[in-house]
Enzyme design. Structure first.
Site, short mmCIF file in Angstrom:
data_model
loop_
_atom_site.label_atom_id
_atom_site.label_comp_id
_atom_site.label_asym_id
_atom_site.label_seq_id
_atom_site.Cartn_x
_atom_site.Cartn_y
_atom_site.Cartn_z
CG HIS A 35 4.12 3.39 -3.29
ND1 HIS A 35 3.00 4.24 -3.15
CD2 HIS A 35 3.73 1.92 -3.55
CE1 HIS A 35 2.16 3.67 -3.54
NE2 HIS A 35 2.40 2.35 -3.67
CG ASP A 37 2.62 -1.20 -3.06
OD1 ASP A 37 1.45 -0.16 -3.29
OD2 ASP A 37 3.48 -1.29 -3.79
CG MET A 70 -4.10 -1.74 -2.64
SD MET A 70 -2.59 -2.29 -3.81
CE MET A 70 -1.22 -1.84 -3.00
CG MET A 139 -4.19 2.17 -8.60
SD MET A 139 -2.86 1.91 -8.03
CE MET A 139 -2.03 0.27 -8.47
C1 DX5 Z 1 0.32 -2.69 -7.20
C2 DX5 Z 1 1.06 -1.75 -6.54
C3 DX5 Z 1 2.32 -1.10 -7.11
C4 DX5 Z 1 3.43 -1.70 -7.55
C5 DX5 Z 1 4.16 -1.11 -8.68
O1 DX5 Z 1 -0.70 -2.99 -6.53
O2 DX5 Z 1 0.52 -0.71 -5.96
O3 DX5 Z 1 2.99 -0.14 -6.15
O4 DX5 Z 1 4.26 -2.44 -6.50
O5 DX5 Z 1 5.15 -2.15 -9.22
P1 DX5 Z 1 5.77 -1.83 -10.76
O6 DX5 Z 1 6.56 -0.35 -10.48
O7 DX5 Z 1 6.78 -2.93 -10.60
O8 DX5 Z 1 4.75 -1.83 -11.77
ZN ZN Z 2 1.27 0.84 -4.60
#
Ligand code: DX5
Ligand code: ZN
Length: 220
Positions: A35, A37, A70, A139
């Site tokens: 994944h 981000d 994002m 989310m």
């Molecule tokens: C937040 C991201 C997530 C984040 C998750 O905006 O989309 O993918 O990295 O991180 P954890 O698992 O630490 O909550």
């Molecule tokens: Zn994410």
């Protein structure tokens, strides 16, 4: 019903100075997807990585690159992320004026398309998109940072979307992202998710812990 659970570690929690090695380590530790981000400091209050980094990581694994955009605007960057080696591109309806067009655009580039709902965005947003997407991401934190706490009321949204997906009769992944750990993972799975994103919980303890962390997240 038992569905197979996929783990997609968020490399946001990896050591950015050693990203290639980190991706190889989670691959060897048994992750299913990777994944990624992508944040622009505008749509979300943080800046992370762009297509050049995705491209640089591509030779380090053959696993699916699950790219969570994002950024706003988003449309003009889709080609670059596909050329960099993305397999799935997931976009927020709030990131551009025409989410339906953006989904079609992603599909026309030959990769899978996902739509992501923020904690405050209702499942209803999917009514006229669900027939076109390959993945729906719920989310369970507000986007922008790793290490936040899971927002419990998103479990109800996951349950509602699971029903919507089953009604379509199509195979659509239901992914959850944010605050997933050994306590919240089983709840998300129970609610109907089949792909878990986990940053903090995967990378905690360093490379020697990754395989164990991934196995535990999967419920093994
Ligand atoms: C937040 C991201 C997530 C984040 C998750 O905006 O989309 O993918 O990295 O991180 P954890 O698992 O630490 O909550
Ligand atoms: Zn994410």
């Amino acid at each position: 019903m038992t569905r197979s659970i996929l783990i997609s570690p968020s490399i946001l929690s990896a050591d950015f100075a050693r990203l290639g090695e980190e991706v190889r380590a989670i691959d060897e530790a048994g992750c299913d997807w990777v994944h990624i981000d992508v944040m622009d400091g505008h749509f979300v209050p943080n800046i992370t990585i762009g297509p050049n980094v995705v491209k640089a990581l591509r030779p380090h694994t053959t696993k699916v690159f699950d790219v969570h955009l994002m950024i706003s605007p988003v449309d003009q960057y889709l080609e670059a992320f596909v050329a960099a080696g993305s397999d799935i591109i997931t976009v927020h309806p709030e990131a551009g004026p025409h989410i339906h067009r953006t989904v079609q655009h992603i599909k026309s580039l030959g990769v899978k398309a996902g739509v992501v709902l923020n904690p405050g965005t209702p499942a209803k947003m999917l009514d006229y998109l669900i027939d076109d997407v390959d993945l729906i991401l719920v989310m369970s934190v507000n986007p922008g940072f790793g290490g936040q706490s899971f927002i419990d009321n998103q479990l109800r949204k996951i349950e509602a979307i699971r029903k919507m997906i089953d009604k379509t009769g199509r195979e659509i992944h239901l992914q959850v992202d944010g605050g997933i750990d050994f306590t919240t993972a089983p709840k998300a799975i129970e609610a109907g998710a089949d792909v878990l994103v986990a940053g903090t919980a995967t990378f905690r303890g360093g490379p020697s812990a990754y395989a164990d962390n991934i196995r535990k997240l999967r419920g093994g």
